[in-house]
Design an enzyme around this catalytic site. Structure first.
Site, short mmCIF file in Angstrom:
data_model
loop_
_atom_site.label_atom_id
_atom_site.label_comp_id
_atom_site.label_asym_id
_atom_site.label_seq_id
_atom_site.Cartn_x
_atom_site.Cartn_y
_atom_site.Cartn_z
N HIS A 1 0.71 -1.29 0.07
CA HIS A 1 0.00 -0.19 0.01
C HIS A 1 0.90 1.27 0.15
O HIS A 1 0.00 2.37 0.09
CB HIS A 1 -0.87 -0.02 1.19
N HIS A 2 2.10 1.25 0.05
CA HIS A 2 2.77 2.24 -0.06
C HIS A 2 3.58 2.68 -1.49
O HIS A 2 3.99 3.75 -1.60
CB HIS A 2 4.26 2.32 0.89
N ALA A 3 3.07 1.93 -2.23
CA ALA A 3 3.11 2.19 -3.64
C ALA A 3 2.38 3.41 -4.16
O ALA A 3 1.24 3.11 -4.22
CB ALA A 3 3.28 0.92 -4.72
N ASN B 1 -0.41 5.06 2.73
CA ASN B 1 -0.35 6.44 1.83
C ASN B 1 -0.58 6.44 0.38
O ASN B 1 -1.07 7.47 -0.33
CB ASN B 1 0.79 7.00 2.17
#
Length: 253
Positions: A69-71, A112
């Site tokens: 989910h940080h990509a 993010n």
């Protein structure tokens, strides 16, 4: 590549395909580029899409990977190359298989990249419950962010989840994605929270039951976990899958 391009920019995909990430970009990603990383990242994203298709037909499915989910659309960070959940949502929406989606992100770190990708997409509701003082330092804006203090344990965590999860389910999603990160566990290398093993099981059970009892298909992905050993991390991750199997068994009988 076409499916990945529904979320990620052509320039970023070209860099990944041709080992064109700079040293600074690799530091931000937290991983050195390699053919193995390129292949694994595509397979993991494909696995989440396959799991989502299975969830549409069976109600409940999971990928033994994913939750990266940080990509962001144009770069990777925090060990995340592709945003697999965003790619699956983008593909299913493009096909007309779903119109609305909800992301239930219970990794200890804020989602993010997911929040940024869907910030202007009204049909995708993003929910992130995470450590307030943990990575990333500069957080994006989800539809619903629930920051938690360092050291929060089972009672505080589960109470917050029970209070806020109904707001997510009010989004009337055609599918929900659950990022079942286990870096919320006490003693996790990067976590700063203090959930017990039983607390993690109860969390997973709560999400599965709440989503499925609304009749919403649910796709489960791993997300993060950094316990003292890989075996311990795997054991904690297994709880979400055991709870999913148990729920499916109860419904079947």
């Amino acid at each position: 590549m076409q499916d990945l391009g529904l979320v990620h920019t052509p320039e970023y995909l070209r860099k990944l395909q041709s080992s064109g990430l700079s040293a600074a970009e690799q530091r931000r990603l937290g991983l050195p580029w390699s053919d193995a990383l390129w292949r694994r990242s595509r397979l993991a994203a494909g696995g989440t899409l396959l799991a989502a298709r299975a969830a549409l037909s069976d109600g409940l499915a999971a990928n033994l990977a994913g939750g990266t989910h940080h990509a962001f659309a144009d770069h990777g960070e925090g060990f995340c190359v592709f945003n697999d959940v965003a790619v699956a949502i983008g593909k299913l929406r493009a096909e007309g298989a779903i119109e609305r989606a909800a992301v239930i992100d219970l990794d200890v770190h804020q989602g993010n990249g997911t929040a940024a990708i869907f910030e202007a997409v009204d049909q995708v509701f993003t929910f992130s419950m995470h450590g307030e003082r943990n990575y990333p330092l500069n957080k994006m804006r989800s539809n619903l962010d629930v920051p938690l203090r360092d050291g929060a344990g089972d009672a505080e965590y589960l109470d917050a989840l029970q209070r806020h999860l109904p707001k997510v389910l009010e989004a009337d999603a055609d599918m929900a994605f659950y990022l079942a990160g286990v870096d919320v566990a006490a003693g996790d290398r990067y976590g700063k929270l203090a959930l017990t093993e039983d607390g993690i099981r109860r969390r997973d059970r709560l999400v599965i039951e709440a989503v499925r009892e609304r009749g919403v298909p649910l796709t489960i992905v791993l997300a993060g976990g950094y316990a003292a050993s890989r075996t311990r991390t795997a054991e904690l991750h297994a709880h979400a899958f055991r709870e999913a199997v148990a729920y499916a068994g109860r419904i079947a009988t």
